[in-house]
Design a protein around this motif. Structure first.
Motif, PDB file in Angstrom:
ATOM      1  N   HIS A   1       0.839  -1.205   0.000  1.00 44.69           N
ATOM      2  CA  HIS A   1       0.000   0.000   0.000  1.00 44.69           C
ATOM      3  C   HIS A   1       0.873   1.253   0.000  1.00 44.69           C
ATOM      4  O   HIS A   1       0.523   2.270  -0.599  1.00 44.69           O
ATOM      5  CB  HIS A   1      -0.917   0.005   1.234  1.00 44.69           C
ATOM      6  CG  HIS A   1      -1.639   1.296   1.444  1.00 44.69           C
ATOM      7  ND1 HIS A   1      -2.720   1.698   0.663  1.00 44.69           N
ATOM      8  CD2 HIS A   1      -1.432   2.300   2.348  1.00 44.69           C
ATOM      9  CE1 HIS A   1      -3.134   2.883   1.075  1.00 44.69           C
ATOM     10  NE2 HIS A   1      -2.383   3.262   2.095  1.00 44.69           N
ATOM     11  N   HIS A   2       2.025   1.177   0.678  1.00 46.71           N
ATOM     12  CA  HIS A   2       2.933   2.328   0.765  1.00 46.71           C
ATOM     13  C   HIS A   2       3.927   2.351  -0.394  1.00 46.71           C
ATOM     14  O   HIS A   2       4.290   3.419  -0.889  1.00 46.71           O
ATOM     15  CB  HIS A   2       3.690   2.293   2.097  1.00 46.71           C
ATOM     16  CG  HIS A   2       2.798   2.442   3.293  1.00 46.71           C
ATOM     17  ND1 HIS A   2       2.329   3.659   3.719  1.00 46.71           N
ATOM     18  CD2 HIS A   2       2.279   1.511   4.136  1.00 46.71           C
ATOM     19  CE1 HIS A   2       1.565   3.488   4.792  1.00 46.71           C
ATOM     20  NE2 HIS A   2       1.531   2.198   5.064  1.00 46.71           N
ATOM     21  N   PHE A   3       4.383   1.179  -0.814  1.00 42.48           N
ATOM     22  CA  PHE A   3       5.335   1.071  -1.915  1.00 42.48           C
ATOM     23  C   PHE A   3       4.867  -0.069  -2.820  1.00 42.48           C
ATOM     24  O   PHE A   3       4.924  -1.239  -2.421  1.00 42.48           O
ATOM     25  CB  PHE A   3       6.745   0.783  -1.393  1.00 42.48           C
ATOM     26  CG  PHE A   3       7.308   1.880  -0.539  1.00 42.48           C
ATOM     27  CD1 PHE A   3       7.886   3.004  -1.118  1.00 42.48           C
ATOM     28  CD2 PHE A   3       7.243   1.794   0.845  1.00 42.48           C
ATOM     29  CE1 PHE A   3       8.396   4.026  -0.333  1.00 42.48           C
ATOM     30  CE2 PHE A   3       7.755   2.814   1.639  1.00 42.48           C
ATOM     31  CZ  PHE A   3       8.329   3.928   1.048  1.00 42.48           C
ATOM     32  N   PRO A   4       4.419   0.246  -4.024  1.00 38.39           N
ATOM     33  CA  PRO A   4       3.795  -0.758  -4.892  1.00 38.39           C
ATOM     34  C   PRO A   4       4.709  -1.894  -5.353  1.00 38.39           C
ATOM     35  O   PRO A   4       4.217  -2.898  -5.841  1.00 38.39           O
ATOM     36  CB  PRO A   4       3.318   0.073  -6.092  1.00 38.39           C
ATOM     37  CG  PRO A   4       3.189   1.465  -5.572  1.00 38.39           C
ATOM     38  CD  PRO A   4       4.281   1.602  -4.562  1.00 38.39           C
ATOM     39  N   SER A   5       6.027  -1.729  -5.230  1.00 44.17           N
ATOM     40  CA  SER A   5       6.921  -2.791  -5.695  1.00 44.17           C
ATOM     41  C   SER A   5       8.233  -2.760  -4.919  1.00 44.17           C
ATOM     42  O   SER A   5       8.583  -1.764  -4.281  1.00 44.17           O
ATOM     43  CB  SER A   5       7.210  -2.640  -7.191  1.00 44.17           C
ATOM     44  OG  SER A   5       8.044  -1.512  -7.418  1.00 44.17           O
ATOM     45  N   LYS A   6       8.953  -3.851  -5.020  1.00 42.01           N
ATOM     46  CA  LYS A   6      10.273  -3.966  -4.397  1.00 42.01           C
ATOM     47  C   LYS A   6      11.235  -2.923  -4.951  1.00 42.01           C
ATOM     48  O   LYS A   6      12.017  -2.317  -4.209  1.00 42.01           O
ATOM     49  CB  LYS A   6      10.794  -5.385  -4.627  1.00 42.01           C
ATOM     50  CG  LYS A   6      12.188  -5.664  -4.086  1.00 42.01           C
ATOM     51  CD  LYS A   6      12.558  -7.118  -4.362  1.00 42.01           C
ATOM     52  CE  LYS A   6      14.016  -7.391  -4.046  1.00 42.01           C
ATOM     53  NZ  LYS A   6      14.395  -8.798  -4.276  1.00 42.01           N
ATOM     54  N   ASP A   7      11.174  -2.695  -6.256  1.00 45.80           N
ATOM     55  CA  ASP A   7      12.050  -1.709  -6.879  1.00 45.80           C
ATOM     56  C   ASP A   7      11.784  -0.307  -6.333  1.00 45.80           C
ATOM     57  O   ASP A   7      12.717   0.477  -6.112  1.00 45.80           O
ATOM     58  CB  ASP A   7      11.864  -1.703  -8.401  1.00 45.80           C
ATOM     59  CG  ASP A   7      12.457  -2.945  -9.061  1.00 45.80           C
ATOM     60  OD1 ASP A   7      12.985  -3.805  -8.333  1.00 45.80           O
ATOM     61  OD2 ASP A   7      12.375  -3.049 -10.291  1.00 45.80           O
ATOM     62  N   GLU A   8      10.513   0.014  -6.125  1.00 40.53           N
ATOM     63  CA  GLU A   8      10.176   1.341  -5.604  1.00 40.53           C
ATOM     64  C   GLU A   8      10.656   1.519  -4.172  1.00 40.53           C
ATOM     65  O   GLU A   8      11.028   2.619  -3.764  1.00 40.53           O
ATOM     66  CB  GLU A   8       8.676   1.583  -5.721  1.00 40.53           C
ATOM     67  CG  GLU A   8       8.205   1.759  -7.156  1.00 40.53           C
ATOM     68  CD  GLU A   8       6.833   2.389  -7.255  1.00 40.53           C
ATOM     69  OE1 GLU A   8       6.455   3.155  -6.349  1.00 40.53           O
ATOM     70  OE2 GLU A   8       6.133   2.122  -8.240  1.00 40.53           O
TER      71      GLU A   8
END
Length: 207
Positions: A51-58
Motif C-alpha cells: 500500500h505504501h510502496f507498490p513494488s520492491k524496486d520502488e
C-alpha cells in the motif's frame, strides 16, 4: 483532524519501512531480500506494505533517495549554508568543510553506508534496478566536485575523481574492518597528505 492523523501515521510508517529496508538490503543486497521479509520486520502484511510502496524496486529507490535527502540536510545544517549557484561563492576552506561534513554524516549512519557500498557494486549490472540511479548520482557528484574546485586547482576533473575515490575507498575499508578506525580522522589525515603530496609532486609532473 483525522486526515492529519492518518497522514502523520502514513509518513511514520513509510519511514519505518525505509529504515528496515536499508538495514536488510545493507546486509543481504537487493537480491537477498523480499517483500515478505520486509513486511514482517515492520509488523505489516504484504498487502499493507505494498500500500505504501507498490513494488520492491520502488522501495529500493525510495531508500536511496531518502539517504540522499538526509545527507543534504545534514551537510547544510552543519555548514549553515545552502548550495551556491556559483562556485565562486565558496572559499576553499568552506568547500573542504562541506566534504568533511559529508564524511561526518556517513560515520553516523553505518547501515546506510553499508547499503550504498553493497548496492553500488551490485548496480554495475545494467539489469539492476538501481543501475541508472548510481550512474546518474556518480556523474552528478563528479560534475559538482569539478565545478566547485575549478577556481582552486589546475585540473578540477582529476581532483573530483580522486576525492570521490578516496571517499568510497575509505568507506569500504571502514566497513570491511568493522569500523575499527575513525572514519573522519582518517579522512582528515588523507586530505592533508594529498595536499602535501600535490605540492611536492607538481614540479616533478611538469618536467
Amino acid at each position: 483532524m483525522n486526515i492529519i492523523v492518518r497522514k502523520a501515521r502514513g509518513e511514520w510508517r513509510r519511514e519505518q519501512i525505509l529504515e528496515a529496508a536499508a538495514r536488510i538490503v545493507g546486509e543481504k543486497g537487493y537480491h537477498g531480500f523480499g517483500i515478505q521479509e520486509l513486511a514482517k520486520a515492520c509488523g505489516l502484511s504484504n498487502a499493507g506494505l505494498l500500500h505504501h510502496f507498490p513494488s520492491k524496486d520502488e522501495v529500493l529507490i525510495a531508500v536511496l533517495r531518502e539517504r540522499d535527502r538526509r545527507d543534504a540536510d545534514a551537510v547544510s545544517l552543519r555548514l549553515k549554508i545552502c548550495e551556491p549557484s556559483d562556485s565562486g561563492d565558496l572559499s576553499l576552506e568552506v568547500l573542504l568543510r562541506s566534504l568533511r561534513a559529508a564524511v561526518i554524516q556517513n560515520s553516523q549512519q553505518k547501515d546506510f553506508v553499508r547499503l550504498y557500498a553493497v548496492l553500488r557494486a551490485e548496480a554495475l549490472n545494467r539489469d539492476h534496478p538501481a543501475h541508472r540511479y548510481f550512474d546518474e548520482r556518480e556523474a552528478g557528484a563528479l560534475e559538482l566536485f569539478e565545478r566547485l574546485f575549478r577556481p582552486f586547482v589546475s585540473d578540477p576533473a582529476a581532483v573530483a575523481r580522486h576525492l570521490l575515490a578516496l571517499m568510497h575507498g575509505l568507506e569500504l575499508q571502514w566497513l570491511r574492518e568493522e569500523f575499527a578506525f575513525d572514519l573522519v580522522a582518517e579522512w582528515d589525515r588523507q586530505i592533508l597528505q594529498l595536499t602535501a603530496f600535490a605540492k611536492q609532486a607538481a614540479p616533478i609532473i611538469k618536467e
